[in-house]
Write a protein that holds these residues in place. Structure first.
Motif, short mmCIF file in Angstrom:
data_model
loop_
_atom_site.label_atom_id
_atom_site.label_comp_id
_atom_site.label_asym_id
_atom_site.label_seq_id
_atom_site.Cartn_x
_atom_site.Cartn_y
_atom_site.Cartn_z
N ALA A 175 0.83 -1.21 0.00
CA ALA A 175 0.00 0.00 0.00
C ALA A 175 0.86 1.26 0.00
N VAL A 176 1.96 1.25 0.74
CA VAL A 176 2.88 2.40 0.73
C VAL A 176 3.43 2.61 -0.68
N ILE A 177 3.82 1.53 -1.33
CA ILE A 177 4.35 1.64 -2.70
C ILE A 177 3.29 2.22 -3.63
N ASN A 178 2.09 1.66 -3.58
CA ASN A 178 1.04 2.06 -4.52
C ASN A 178 0.42 3.42 -4.21
N GLU A 179 0.37 3.79 -2.95
CA GLU A 179 -0.34 5.01 -2.57
C GLU A 179 0.57 6.18 -2.21
N LYS A 212 4.40 5.60 -5.51
CA LYS A 212 4.04 5.72 -6.93
C LYS A 212 3.60 7.14 -7.27
N ASP A 213 2.59 7.64 -6.59
CA ASP A 213 2.06 8.96 -6.92
C ASP A 213 3.11 10.04 -6.79
N ASN A 214 3.87 10.01 -5.71
CA ASN A 214 4.85 11.06 -5.47
C ASN A 214 6.07 10.95 -6.37
N THR A 215 6.51 9.74 -6.67
CA THR A 215 7.64 9.58 -7.57
C THR A 215 7.27 10.07 -8.96
N LYS A 231 12.67 12.01 -1.16
CA LYS A 231 12.66 10.83 -0.30
C LYS A 231 11.80 9.70 -0.90
N HIS A 232 10.75 10.05 -1.63
CA HIS A 232 9.94 9.02 -2.29
C HIS A 232 10.77 8.28 -3.33
N ASN A 233 11.59 9.02 -4.06
CA ASN A 233 12.43 8.40 -5.07
C ASN A 233 13.49 7.52 -4.42
N ILE A 234 14.05 7.95 -3.31
CA ILE A 234 15.04 7.15 -2.60
C ILE A 234 14.40 5.85 -2.11
N LEU A 235 13.21 5.94 -1.54
CA LEU A 235 12.54 4.73 -1.07
C LEU A 235 12.22 3.81 -2.24
N PHE A 286 5.86 -6.78 -5.00
CA PHE A 286 6.60 -5.52 -4.90
C PHE A 286 7.27 -5.22 -6.23
N LYS A 287 7.88 -6.23 -6.82
CA LYS A 287 8.57 -6.05 -8.10
C LYS A 287 7.61 -5.55 -9.17
N GLU A 288 6.42 -6.15 -9.25
CA GLU A 288 5.43 -5.71 -10.24
C GLU A 288 5.02 -4.25 -10.01
N ALA A 289 4.76 -3.88 -8.77
CA ALA A 289 4.35 -2.51 -8.46
C ALA A 289 5.48 -1.52 -8.76
N LEU A 290 6.70 -1.88 -8.40
CA LEU A 290 7.85 -1.00 -8.65
C LEU A 290 8.18 -0.94 -10.14
N ASP A 291 8.05 -2.07 -10.83
CA ASP A 291 8.27 -2.09 -12.29
C ASP A 291 7.27 -1.17 -13.00
N GLU A 292 6.05 -1.16 -12.53
CA GLU A 292 5.03 -0.28 -13.13
C GLU A 292 5.44 1.19 -13.01
N ILE A 293 5.92 1.57 -11.82
CA ILE A 293 6.37 2.95 -11.62
C ILE A 293 7.55 3.25 -12.56
N TYR A 294 8.50 2.35 -12.61
CA TYR A 294 9.69 2.56 -13.43
C TYR A 294 9.32 2.67 -14.91
N THR A 295 8.42 1.81 -15.36
CA THR A 295 7.98 1.84 -16.77
C THR A 295 7.31 3.18 -17.09
N LEU A 296 6.49 3.68 -16.19
CA LEU A 296 5.85 4.98 -16.42
C LEU A 296 6.88 6.10 -16.49
N LEU A 297 7.92 6.00 -15.68
CA LEU A 297 8.99 7.00 -15.73
C LEU A 297 9.75 6.92 -17.05
N VAL A 298 10.04 5.72 -17.51
CA VAL A 298 10.73 5.56 -18.79
C VAL A 298 9.91 6.17 -19.91
N VAL A 299 8.61 5.94 -19.92
CA VAL A 299 7.73 6.51 -20.94
C VAL A 299 7.81 8.04 -20.91
#
Length: 156
Positions: free
Chosen positions: A54-58, A61-64, A95-99, A114-127
């Protein structure tokens, strides 16, 4: 005014994860610091795993995504340079990016959710970064190259 127990749990867990990482973060310490009984936590989350997800997703993700995207009020390359120059390593946004990076390196190989949720964030950043570099190519600020690889390089 009633306490927003769920929000408090997410806030304190974020701080604990940032300070200690996933494996060293203690649910007991989190609950003690925010003065919430264990039973109240289980009303919202079934485990530390679910709470972290939930911390990752809420939070992460939003803050990164909000803090690592660009405003195109300048040319793309200048926008990127200004963005880097204006980074404040003490701000909550950073700090969100560091976490994000800490969790990715610590748990992505052992925790598939966790990997799937973090991969989603990373993919959105790459886009986002590929779009920035595509605009830079169009404006002839940079030569056409593998923009996807360039995005990975800049994000790393």
């Amino acid at each position: 005014m009633a306490r927003d127990t769920r929000k408090i749990l997410l806030d304190y867990t974020f701080k604990e994860l940032e300070k200690f990482g996933y494996f060293q973060a203690s649910t007991t310490d989190i609950l003690k610091k925010c003065s919430i009984p264990k039973g109240s936590m289980y009303h919202y989350f079934s485990s530390k795993h679910d709470l972290t997800l939930a911390v990752i997703n809420e939070r992460v993700k939003d803050n990164t995504l909000k803090n690592l995207t660009f405003k195109y009020d300048k040319t793309p390359v200048l926008s990127l340079i200004l963005f880097i120059e204006e980074l404040d390593f003490d701000k909550k946004a950073f700090k969100h990016n560091i976490l994000f990076h800490r969790l990715y390196s610590e748990v992505s190989s052992t925790q598939s959710e966790f990997k799937e949720a973090l991969d989603e964030i990373y993919t959105l950043l790459v886009v986002e970064y590929v779009a920035l570099f595509e605009k830079a190519v169009t404006l002839r600020e940079i030569d056409k190259t593998n923009l996807h690889s360039l995005s990975h390089f800049v994000l790393s």
